[in-house]
Enzyme design. Structure first.
Site, PDB file in Angstrom:
ATOM      1  N   ARG A  71       0.828  -1.212   0.000  1.00  0.00           N
ATOM      2  CA  ARG A  71       0.000   0.000   0.000  1.00  0.00           C
ATOM      3  C   ARG A  71       0.860   1.259   0.000  1.00  0.00           C
ATOM      4  NH1 ARG A  71      -2.691  -4.363   1.855  1.00  0.00           N
ATOM      5  NH2 ARG A  71      -4.972  -4.403   1.894  1.00  0.00           N
ATOM      6  N   ASP A 363      -3.604 -15.671   7.395  1.00  0.00           N
ATOM      7  CA  ASP A 363      -2.375 -16.179   6.793  1.00  0.00           C
ATOM      8  C   ASP A 363      -1.566 -17.052   7.749  1.00  0.00           C
ATOM      9  OD1 ASP A 363      -2.879 -14.881   4.393  1.00  0.00           O
ATOM     10  OD2 ASP A 363      -1.815 -13.069   4.997  1.00  0.00           O
TER      11      ASP A 363
HETATM   12  C1  S3P Z   1      -4.093  -9.203   2.278  1.00  0.00           C
HETATM   13  C2  S3P Z   1      -5.306  -9.754   2.559  1.00  0.00           C
HETATM   14  C3  S3P Z   1      -5.528 -11.185   2.791  1.00  0.00           C
HETATM   15  C4  S3P Z   1      -4.227 -11.928   3.040  1.00  0.00           C
HETATM   16  C5  S3P Z   1      -3.145 -11.512   2.091  1.00  0.00           C
HETATM   17  C6  S3P Z   1      -2.866 -10.024   2.213  1.00  0.00           C
HETATM   18  C7  S3P Z   1      -3.985  -7.744   2.060  1.00  0.00           C
HETATM   19  O1  S3P Z   1      -6.146 -11.751   1.659  1.00  0.00           O
HETATM   20  O2  S3P Z   1      -4.436 -13.310   2.936  1.00  0.00           O
HETATM   21  O3  S3P Z   1      -1.947 -12.210   2.353  1.00  0.00           O
HETATM   22  O4  S3P Z   1      -2.850  -7.205   2.080  1.00  0.00           O
HETATM   23  O5  S3P Z   1      -5.030  -7.102   1.875  1.00  0.00           O
HETATM   24  P1  S3P Z   1      -7.761 -11.827   1.496  1.00  0.00           P
HETATM   25  O6  S3P Z   1      -8.255 -10.450   1.335  1.00  0.00           O
HETATM   26  O7  S3P Z   1      -7.961 -12.642   0.248  1.00  0.00           O
HETATM   27  O8  S3P Z   1      -8.233 -12.532   2.732  1.00  0.00           O
END
Ligand code: S3P
Length: 481
Positions: A71, A363
């Site tokens: 981000r 995760d």
């Molecule tokens: C993330 C959101 C999660 C996570 C990924 C990183 C993010 O995914 O599993 O490693 O940075 O917004 P999901 O939105 O699919 O749950």
């Protein structure tokens, strides 16, 4: 002594990643040396045997948070002027985001320990002249699809074998409502070409699944869109997009109503450049926390761990299981709560994990399954359907991997049930090796299993670790000596 690093020193070439499902335990003739942006990553063979190294002691500093790093690069690239970022995770996933933002007009360079990003303005992305290669990164792909949706440009997204299997329908659906158009591969997957909207429409979207990536994609489409983009989140997910967009000056408000979060972004936005300090990644810290809990005699300080409540589920669950995790030197870094964690070897007890906690540790389940394998009694997990569409099907990959190491494990449609060994290390692998399916977290979780095993655990391919934790092997070696 550190983990077995034999064969690593002659590293001289980058082997292709193994295709999904491909199973190879032999070390290839060419060994990996990984270089980018002048930063040397851990040398690693494709396959590696992780063995018990005794207690983990001392202290170590984990790299920057992956979600915040993505981000900061994206928002810096959209701001009017120069954003400076320190602590950026220099893993392959974040570098894929940086390359994509460069291809759409931003200038991104590293000066010493600092990354400098010359933003193009929230309406300023330009047409890339080549396909955007997202590598292994679902976060890059889904968030950038959102960003491009609000710009009148056409972009093609490609990725590796793992990413090319992952569902993009979850972002294609809401982004189509803004006016963007998509030509996706069968099943809504990559390769995918999108045509951003000429004049995007602000939408209201209720998330059908708990996903920070989908939430973020919709909000990012709203940055270059006139009007109020609204996302309704029935189950809270990580809130870095909201925190950081506000930090960059976006007109974004969050309201809680009837247990739901309602996020409103008034566009078009103007983002002001920032100095961002990225805290350490709790998802990377997780591997060392669990390793220290499992390896007898360990007393390890994991420094600079982000403790955003939307990410803290693993620590809560490990404490419920009897894990000794102390917070030292609590402070704020880059607008996020941070602490150093002192972790001591503990006798863990199996529990029923509350499915309501899943989004805050989505995760971390691969490494929790390893912890549960050594606990006393049974650990039951449920509500984990989303794990089947991560970098691999993590329920099936972890069930097979742990069973191969001698764990007593049952796989259900939405979770695993693990009957623990009451502190006795796993037998480990003798014939065959664990298949990581191009999934960094399977590789690192099973590395931890190797440390907590009698005979060691052989892993087919450690190269995916570089996507999120480039110096994992070095830190592991340092903590084991
Ligand atoms: C993330 C959101 C999660 C996570 C990924 C990183 C993010 O995914 O599993 O490693 O940075 O917004 P999901 O939105 O699919 O749950």
């Amino acid at each position: 002594m550190g983990p077995d690093m034999s064969g690593i020193k002659s590293a001289n070439s980058i082997p292709a990643r193994l295709a999904i499902g491909q199973h190879r335990c032999q070390k290839p003739a060419g060994i990996l040396t990984h270089l980018f942006e002048g930063f040397r990553l851990a040398d690693t063979a494709n396959s590696h045997r992780f063995t018990s190294q005794g207690p983990l002691t001392g202290s170590l500093r984990i790299p920057g948070d992956k979600s915040i790093s993505h981000r900061s690069v994206m928002f810096g690239a959209l701001a009017d002027g120069e954003t400076r970022v320190t602590g950026l995770l220099e893993g392959e996933d974040v570098m894929a985001t940086a390359d994509a933002m460069r291809a759409m007009g931003a200038k991104i360079e590293k000066h010493g320990a600092e990354w400098r990003i010359q933003g193009v303005g929230a309406a300023g992305l330009t047409q890339p002249d080549h396909a955007l290669d997202m590598g292994n990164s679902g976060t890059s792909t889904r968030l950038l699809l959102g960003l491009v949706a609000g710009h009148p440009i056409t972009a093609t997204f490609i990725g590796d074998a793992s990413l090319s299997k992952r569902p993009m329908g979850r972002v294609i659906d809401p982004l189509s409502q803004t006016g963007a158009q998509f030509e996706a591969s069968e099943g809504g997957t990559l390769p995918l070409t999108m045509h951003g909207a000429t004049s995007a429409k602000a939408i209201e979207y209720r998330l059908p699944i708990a996903s920070a990536q989908v939430k973020s994609a919709v909000l990012l489409a709203g940055l270059n869109t006139a009007g109020t983009t609204t996302v309704i989140e029935p189950t809270p997910t990580r809130d870095h997009t909201e925190r950081m967009l506000r930090g960059f000056g976006a007109d974004l408000h969050v309201e809680e109503s009837g247990g739901e979060r309602i996020i409103r972004l008034n566009g078009p936005a103007q983002l002001k450049p920032q100095n961002v300090v990225v805290p350490g990644d709790p998802s990377s810290a997780a591997f060392f926390i669990v390793a220290a809990l499992l390896c007898e005699g360990s007393d390890l300080v994991v420094e600079n761990v982000g403790l955003n409540p939307t990410r803290g589920g693993l620590i809560t669950v490990l404490r419920q299981m009897g894990g000794h995790i102390e917070e030292l030197n609590t402070r704020e870094v880059g607008g996020e709560p941070v602490a150093d964690l002192r972790v001591k070897h503990s006798k863990l007890i199996g529990i029923d994990v509350d499915p309501a906690i899943v989004p805050s540790m989505v995760d971390e389940f691969p490494v929790l399954f390893v912890a549960a394998s050594l606990a006393k009694g049974t650990t039951r997990t449920s509500g984990l359907e989303e794990l089947r569409v991560k970098e691999s099907d993590r329920l099936s990959a972890m069930a097979s991997a742990l069973a191969l190491c001698g764990a007593d494990i049952e796989e259900n449609a939405d979770g695993l049930v693990i009957h623990g060994r009451d502190g006795d290390p796993l037998p480990g692998t003798t014939d065959g090796c664990v298949t990581t399916h191009l999934d960094h977290r399977i590789a690192m979780a099973m590395a931890v299993a190797g440390l907590a095993s009698h005979k060691g655990v052989e892993i087919d391919d450690t190269s995916p670790i570089a996507t999120s934790f480039p110096n994992f092997m070095e830190l592991l070696e340092g903590a084991s000596t």
